[in-house]
Design a protein around this motif. Structure first.
Motif, PDB file in Angstrom:
ATOM      1  N   CYS B 441     -25.403  58.232 -41.721  1.00  0.00           N
ATOM      2  CA  CYS B 441     -24.652  59.162 -40.870  1.00  0.00           C
ATOM      3  C   CYS B 441     -23.878  58.378 -39.818  1.00  0.00           C
ATOM      4  CB  CYS B 441     -25.609  60.141 -40.184  1.00  0.00           C
ATOM      5  SG  CYS B 441     -24.760  61.398 -39.204  1.00  0.00           S
ATOM      6  N   GLU B 442     -22.629  58.746 -39.670  1.00  0.00           N
ATOM      7  CA  GLU B 442     -21.801  58.176 -38.608  1.00  0.00           C
ATOM      8  C   GLU B 442     -21.384  59.282 -37.650  1.00  0.00           C
ATOM      9  OE1 GLU B 442     -19.271  54.423 -40.072  1.00  0.00           O
ATOM     10  OE2 GLU B 442     -18.715  56.294 -41.062  1.00  0.00           O
ATOM     11  N   VAL B 450     -19.699  62.002 -40.155  1.00  0.00           N
ATOM     12  CA  VAL B 450     -19.679  61.753 -41.604  1.00  0.00           C
ATOM     13  C   VAL B 450     -21.113  61.586 -42.083  1.00  0.00           C
ATOM     14  CG1 VAL B 450     -18.846  60.276 -43.471  1.00  0.00           C
ATOM     15  CG2 VAL B 450     -17.466  60.560 -41.391  1.00  0.00           C
ATOM     16  N   MET B 451     -21.491  62.354 -43.095  1.00  0.00           N
ATOM     17  CA  MET B 451     -22.794  62.186 -43.743  1.00  0.00           C
ATOM     18  C   MET B 451     -22.529  61.730 -45.167  1.00  0.00           C
ATOM     19  SD  MET B 451     -26.061  62.210 -43.564  1.00  0.00           S
ATOM     20  CE  MET B 451     -26.612  63.181 -42.163  1.00  0.00           C
ATOM     21  N   ARG B 482     -18.123  66.028 -42.203  1.00  0.00           N
ATOM     22  CA  ARG B 482     -17.505  65.533 -43.432  1.00  0.00           C
ATOM     23  C   ARG B 482     -18.618  64.943 -44.298  1.00  0.00           C
ATOM     24  NH1 ARG B 482     -12.979  63.706 -45.912  1.00  0.00           N
ATOM     25  NH2 ARG B 482     -13.224  61.842 -47.199  1.00  0.00           N
ATOM     26  N   VAL B 483     -18.686  65.398 -45.537  1.00  0.00           N
ATOM     27  CA  VAL B 483     -19.711  64.908 -46.458  1.00  0.00           C
ATOM     28  C   VAL B 483     -19.054  64.031 -47.509  1.00  0.00           C
ATOM     29  CG1 VAL B 483     -21.377  65.563 -48.234  1.00  0.00           C
ATOM     30  CG2 VAL B 483     -21.257  66.862 -46.101  1.00  0.00           C
ATOM     31  N   SER B 567     -23.944  54.640 -36.107  1.00  0.00           N
ATOM     32  CA  SER B 567     -24.060  54.535 -37.565  1.00  0.00           C
ATOM     33  C   SER B 567     -25.506  54.229 -37.895  1.00  0.00           C
ATOM     34  CB  SER B 567     -23.146  53.418 -38.090  1.00  0.00           C
ATOM     35  OG  SER B 567     -23.279  53.309 -39.497  1.00  0.00           O
ATOM     36  N   VAL B 568     -26.173  55.168 -38.545  1.00  0.00           N
ATOM     37  CA  VAL B 568     -27.595  54.982 -38.840  1.00  0.00           C
ATOM     38  C   VAL B 568     -27.874  55.301 -40.311  1.00  0.00           C
ATOM     39  CG1 VAL B 568     -28.274  55.607 -36.489  1.00  0.00           C
ATOM     40  CG2 VAL B 568     -28.283  57.348 -38.269  1.00  0.00           C
ATOM     41  N   ASP B 569     -28.907  54.681 -40.824  1.00  0.00           N
ATOM     42  CA  ASP B 569     -29.402  54.985 -42.157  1.00  0.00           C
ATOM     43  C   ASP B 569     -30.711  55.767 -42.031  1.00  0.00           C
ATOM     44  OD1 ASP B 569     -27.321  53.580 -43.160  1.00  0.00           O
ATOM     45  OD2 ASP B 569     -28.487  51.823 -43.749  1.00  0.00           O
TER      46      ASP B 569
END
Lengths: 77, 728
Positions: B441-442, B450-451, B482-483, B567-569
Motif C-alpha cells: 500500500c502506498e 494505491v493498493m 486505486r487498486v 509505502s508498506v508491505d
C-alpha cells in the motif's frame, strides 16, 4: 519489486518434478480440506513439459502414473 | 458464537482472532454494503483491456492445428508449405512423427503469421499423415470387455472400496429399499473469454498477457516449461473473462505462443476459438452411480451401496463425493475412472460436488417418497448430527419459510392441464478458506492511495473487494482508492481456485492498509503534538482521539508527508478469514408434459460466506452459480459422435447455455457471519441448483428423470415409463 513468496506447495517428493495440479497453485487455508483437496480423486493433472494432461510420451499424467517407479522415460525425480 | 447467532448445535464456527489489532471493525461503514464494481464503467466503455485486446507493435497471430481424429499416430508432418506461405513468420511442430494424439483437438502444430486470416490459410497448408487408431467415444465403449486397450494400464481404473459400518445389517434394518441408476453429463466451462495469451520477448525476458486464474502460477509454469528463470518472466492479467477452474497455467497454447514469439522475434497473440475451447479447454467429468439404498420405517437412512464411474476424458479421473452430506451409517462405494478419447477434464467450479449433490439429493427425494415424508423433514432427520460450520438445519428452515415450501404438493401435480408445477430442494457444502496473499500500500503526499497485489480478478469483483477494505480501513470513499492487481511483479498471491481468493486477499488488504495508516500516523503525529496511537482515520478526515481539536482532512494529513510517500508491505494474517460454508437451495419449475420442456420459474438460495465484504458481489456470485446450475440441469451437454468421438456441438449454437429468458426469479439470502471472517463463495452456490431443479421436476410430473441434462426427450421418456397418477 522483490517480494518473498510463502512456502511453496509444489510438492515434488515421490512424484515427477514436472507434475502439476491446481492445488499446487492455490493457497488454501487447509491443505487437507476435503472440499478443496479433492480427496475423492477429481484432481486434474498436467505436465510442465507439454503444459497438457498428456506427457511427452503421449500418455496421461497423474500422481499414480508419474513417479520414478512408473518406468516412464520422461519422469524427472 | 453459535448461541449468539441462534444456530443449531452442528455449528462449530471458529473464533475470530479478537486479539489482533487488525481485526475487522465492529462498526463497519463500507464492508457488507452494496458497492458497484469499481471497474464497471471501464468494462462498459470497452476501456478495460482483456488479453484479447492486447495489441503490441508488430503483433503476429498464432493458431494451432488440432487433430481431427480421436486417436491416431502421426506418421509424418510437413510444415514446409505453411512456412513458405506469405506472411508466415514462425512454425512449430507439437506432435512429432511417431507421437500419438489422444482426442479430437489434441495439439499437433502451430504457426504465427501477420494476420489471423493469413495464419488460417497457412494452417490448411500443413500436411499431416495420420495412422488412425481405435478410439473410445463413450464410457460404455471403454468398459466393454472386448474394448481395445487404448490407454496404457487399461481403459479403466477402479479405486479401493470405501466402506463403513455393516452394509448387510443396514439393509436388514431397512423397511424401504430404492435402487436406481443416476448420471450427469460432461459439461464444458464455456468461459466467455476463451483461453489464450500474448507473448513478447525482450532478449531472454518474456512478458505474457494471459487469461489466467493464477498470475504467479503461470509465471512459474512458463519458466519451468521454457527452462528460463522465473525472474525472467512477467505475467499480466488485469481483466479476465472467467475461468471456472480451467485456467491455471500457460497451457499448450501458451507454450506454443511463447515459442512462436521467440522464433519470430515478434510478439504473438494466440487465443483459442470457441471450438478449440470446447475440445481442449477442459470440462467437468461425467458421473454415473448405480445405487441401492435403504431407510427404516421412520425415515432414518440405514444403508447405501454404490458402484460409480465416470469419464474425465483422456486419462484423467472422474471422482465425486458420494453420498453427499447425508448420513448413511452403513455404506460402500466403489468408483471406477473410465478413460475415453475425449478432451481431458479440468477443475470446474466445485469439482465433483455438483455430481455428488445431484445423485444423492435425487435419491433422497425418492426415498422420502417411499417413506412418505416431506423432503425437507426427511433431510432434517438425516443430516449429520455435527459438522464443522454447517448450518443446513437452520437454512432448510429459513428457506422453507421464505420459499413457501408448505405449499408444496405431493409428488405429481394433479391440477388439470399440461403445465405441471413442482418444488425441489438440495443442500451444499464447501471449504472456501485461503491464505498467503501479500500486498503493498502506498499513501502519496497528494492524498492518493494505491493498493497493489499480485492476485487476479476473474470477473468476480476482486478489485472492488480490495478497494472496499482499503477504504474501510483508511476512512475514505471507495473511489479514492486505486487498486492494481493481475501482475506477477506485484506481491505474491495464490491462484484463484477453491473459492480461496476472497479469504486469501481480504486479510492481506486489511493488514496492509492498517499498517499504512500506522506509518502515516507515525510520520505526522510529532508535528501534531499527539501520540501516533491516538490517530484514527474516518469519514475522509484524520483525527486524534486524545485531542478532539486535532483534525485534518485526509489530503491535509498526507501533505505533511512532504515528498516521501508511505509505502508498506503486508500479508495475510490468520483469524480474519475462515473455511467452511453451507447452503440450501429451493427451486420451482413448470413442466409441459406435452412437449417435455422444463422452465425454472423460481430459485431461492440461502448461503453463508462469513463476513460479507461486498453484498452486491456476493449476491452476484450466487446468481452466477445458480444460472450455471440451471445450465447443468437443463441444457449443457458435450455430445460426442459415438462412431468418431468427435464433438457434434462445439459451438454456442448447439451447446446450449441458459439465455436471459431461461433465468428465473432468483432470491438470494446471504447469512452474514462477521465473527467468522471472510469465506469464499465462488463455488457453493453452483453445487445444488441442478439437484433442486431435478427434484422439482419430479414433484411436478410424478416421474423421475435420473440423468442430466433434463431435456424434453428425457422428460417424455420418464413420463412414459415411470408416470405416477394424477398428471392428466
Amino acid at each position: 519489486m522483490n517480494h518473498p513468496t510463502p512456502s511453496s506447495r509444489l510438492v515434488y517428493g515421490a512424484h515427477c518434478a514436472h507434475l502439476r495440479h491446481k492445488g499446487m497453485y492455490v493457497t488454501s487455508l487447509e491443505a487437507a480440506d476435503a472440499a478443496v483437496a479433492d480427496s475423492y480423486h477429481a484432481t486434474s493433472y498436467w505436465c510442465t513439459c507439454t503444459q497438457k494432461a498428456l506427457g511427452p510420451d503421449g500418455q496421461p499424467v497423474a500422481a499414480d502414473r508419474c513417479h520414478p517407479g512408473s518406468g516412464r522415460a520422461c519422469c524427472a525425480g | 458464537m453459535a448461541d449468539d447467532m441462534g444456530q443449531v448445535p452442528e455449528v462449530q464456527a471458529p473464533a475470530t482472532a479478537s486479539g489482533s489489532k487488525y481485526a475487522w471493525p465492529a462498526e463497519r461503514r463500507v464492508l457488507g454494503t452494496e458497492v458497484r464494481r469499481v471497474d464497471g464503467p471501464a468494462k462498459a466503455r470497452g476501456a478495460a483491456k482483456y488479453t484479447y485486446d492486447i495489441n503490441r507493435p508488430g503483433l503476429l497471430h498464432g493458431l494451432i492445428l488440432r487433430s481431427p481424429h480421436a486417436h491416431a499416430r502421426v506418421r509424418s508432418i510437413d510444415l514446409s508449405a505453411a512456412a513458405a506461405a506469405p506472411g508466415v513468420r514462425a512454425t512449430l511442430v507439437i506432435a512429432e512423427p511417431g507421437a500419438k494424439v489422444m482426442y479430437q483437438g489434441d495439439e499437433v502444430a502451430a504457426l504465427a503469421a501477420t494476420s489471423e486470416d493469413t495464419a488460417r490459410d497457412a494452417l490448411r497448408a500443413i500436411k499431416v499423415d495420420y495412422e488412425v487408431l481405435p478410439h473410445l467415444a463413450t464410457v460404455e465403449q471403454a468398459m466393454r470387455p472386448e474394448a481395445p486397450v487404448v490407454f496404457e494400464g487399461g481403459n479403466t481404473r477402479t479405486s479401493d472400496v470405501q466402506e463403513e459400518g455393516d452394509l448387510e445389517a443396514g439393509f436388514a434394518a431397512a423397511t424401504h429399499v430404492v435402487e436406481g441408476l443416476y448420471s450427469t453429463q460432461v459439461q464444458t466451462h464455456v468461459c466467455l473469454e476463451t483461453h489464450g495469451c500474448v507473448c513478447e520477448w525482450d532478449g531472454d525476458r518474456l512478458t505474457a498477457w494471459v487469461s489466467t486464474q493464477a498470475v504467479h502460477g503461470t509465471r512459474e509454469g512458463f519458466a519451468q516449461s521454457l527452462g528460463i528463470p522465473q525472474s525472467n518472466v512477467r505475467v499480466i492479467c488485469e481483466y479476465m473473462g472467467g475461468g471456472f477452474g480451467s485456467k491455471f497455467g500457460p497451457d499448450a497454447q501458451g507454450l506454443a505462443c511463447a515459442r512462436l514469439a521467440k522464433a519470430a522475434n515478434a510478439p504473438v497473440k494466440l487465443m483459442l476459438d470457441r471450438k478449440d475451447e470446447h475440445l481442449a479447454g477442459g470440462n467437468r467429468p461425467s458421473a454415473y452411480a448405480r445405487i441401492r439404498a435403504g431407510a427404516a420405517a421412520d425415515g432414518a437412512l440405514t444403508a447405501f451401496d454404490a458402484q460409480t464411474w465416470g469419464t474425465g476424458g483422456a486419462g484423467q479421473g472422474a471422482g465425486f463425493p458420494l453420498p453427499y452430506i447425508y448420513v448413511f451409517p452403513n455404506r460402500r462405494v466403489v468408483h471406477t475412472d473410465v478413460y475415453t478419447n475425449a478432451g481431458p477434464q479440468r477443475a470446474m467450479r466445485a469439482p465433483g460436488h455438483p455430481q455428488g449433490c445431484f445423485i444423492t439429493e435425487v435419491l433422497m427425494d425418492e426415498i422420502a417418497d417411499r417413506v412418505r415424508m416431506d423432503p425437507v423433514a426427511f433431510r432434517l432427520k438425516n443430516l449429520p448430527a455435527e459438522a464443522p460450520n454447517a448450518m443446513w438445519r437452520r437454512y432448510f428452515e429459513m428457506a422453507a419459510a421464505q420459499f413457501g415450501w408448505s405449499r408444496r404438493h405431493a409428488t405429481g401435480d394433479v391440477t388439470p392441464g399440461p403445465i405441471k408445477r413442482g418444488f425441489g430442494c438440495a443442500a451444499n457444502r464447501w471449504g472456501g478458506g485461503g491464505r498467503g496473499t501479500r500486498a503493498q500500500c502506498e499513501i502519496l503526499p497528494d492524498g492518493s492511495v494505491v493498493m497493489r497485489s499480485g492476485t487476479q480478478d476473474l470477473g468476480v469483483g476482486t478489485k472492488t473487494l480490495m478497494a472496499i477494505i482499503t477504504a474501510e480501513t483508511l476512512g475514505l470513499p471507495v473511489d479514492a482508492v486505486r487498486v492494481e492487481l493481475g501482475d506477477s511483479n506485484y506481491p505474491f498471491s495464490g491462484g484463484s481456485g477453491g473459492s480461496t481468493t476472497a479469504p486469501s486477499v481480504s486479510p492481506a488488504i486489511r493488514v496492509t492498509a492498517s499498517k499504512a495508516l500506522e506509518a502515516l500516523a507515525a510520520r505526522i503525529a510529532p508535528g501534531l503534538g499527539v501520540a501516533p496511537e491516538s490517530i484514527v482515520a474516518r469519514d475522509g478526515r484524520v483525527r486524534s482521539t486524545a485531542s478532539p481539536s486535532t483534525s485534518l482532512t485526509w489530503r491535509e494529513a498526507c501533505q505533511r508527508l512532504g515528498t516521501e510517500p508511505v509505502s508498506v508491505d503486508g500479508e495475510w494474517e490468520a483469524g480474519l478469514s475462515a473455511s467452511g460454508t453451507s447452503g440450501v437451495q429451493m427451486a420451482e419449475v413448470e413442466v409441459d408434459i406435452e412437449t417435455g420442456i422444463t422452465r425454472v420459474t423460481r430459485v431461492l438460495c440461502v448461503q453463508d460466506c462469513g463476513l460479507i465484504v461486498n453484498r452486491m458481489a456476493a449476491e452476484s456470485q450466487c446468481l452466477g452459480g445458480i444460472i450455471g446450475g440451471i445450465g447443468f440441469a437443463l441444457f449443457e451437454h458435450r455430445l460426442l459422435d459415438p462412431n468418431t468421438a468427435q464433438m457434434v456441438n462445439p459451438n454456442m449454437e448447439w451447446y446450449l447455455v441458459p439465455g436471459l429468458s431461461d433465468i428465473p426469479d432468483i432470491q438470494v439470502t446471504l447469512v452474514d457471519q462477521p465473527g467468522r471472517g471472510v469465506i469464499g463463495i465462488g463455488e457453493p452456490p453452483a453445487i445444488s441448483t441442478a439437484a433442486a431443479v431435478a427434484n422439482a421436476v419430479a414433484n411436478a410430473i410424478g416421474a423421475r428423470v435420473r440423468s442430466l441434462p433434463i431435456t424434453p426427450d428425457r422428460v417424455l421418456a420418464a413420463l412414459r415409463t415411470d408416470r405416477a397418477g394424477g398428471t392428466e
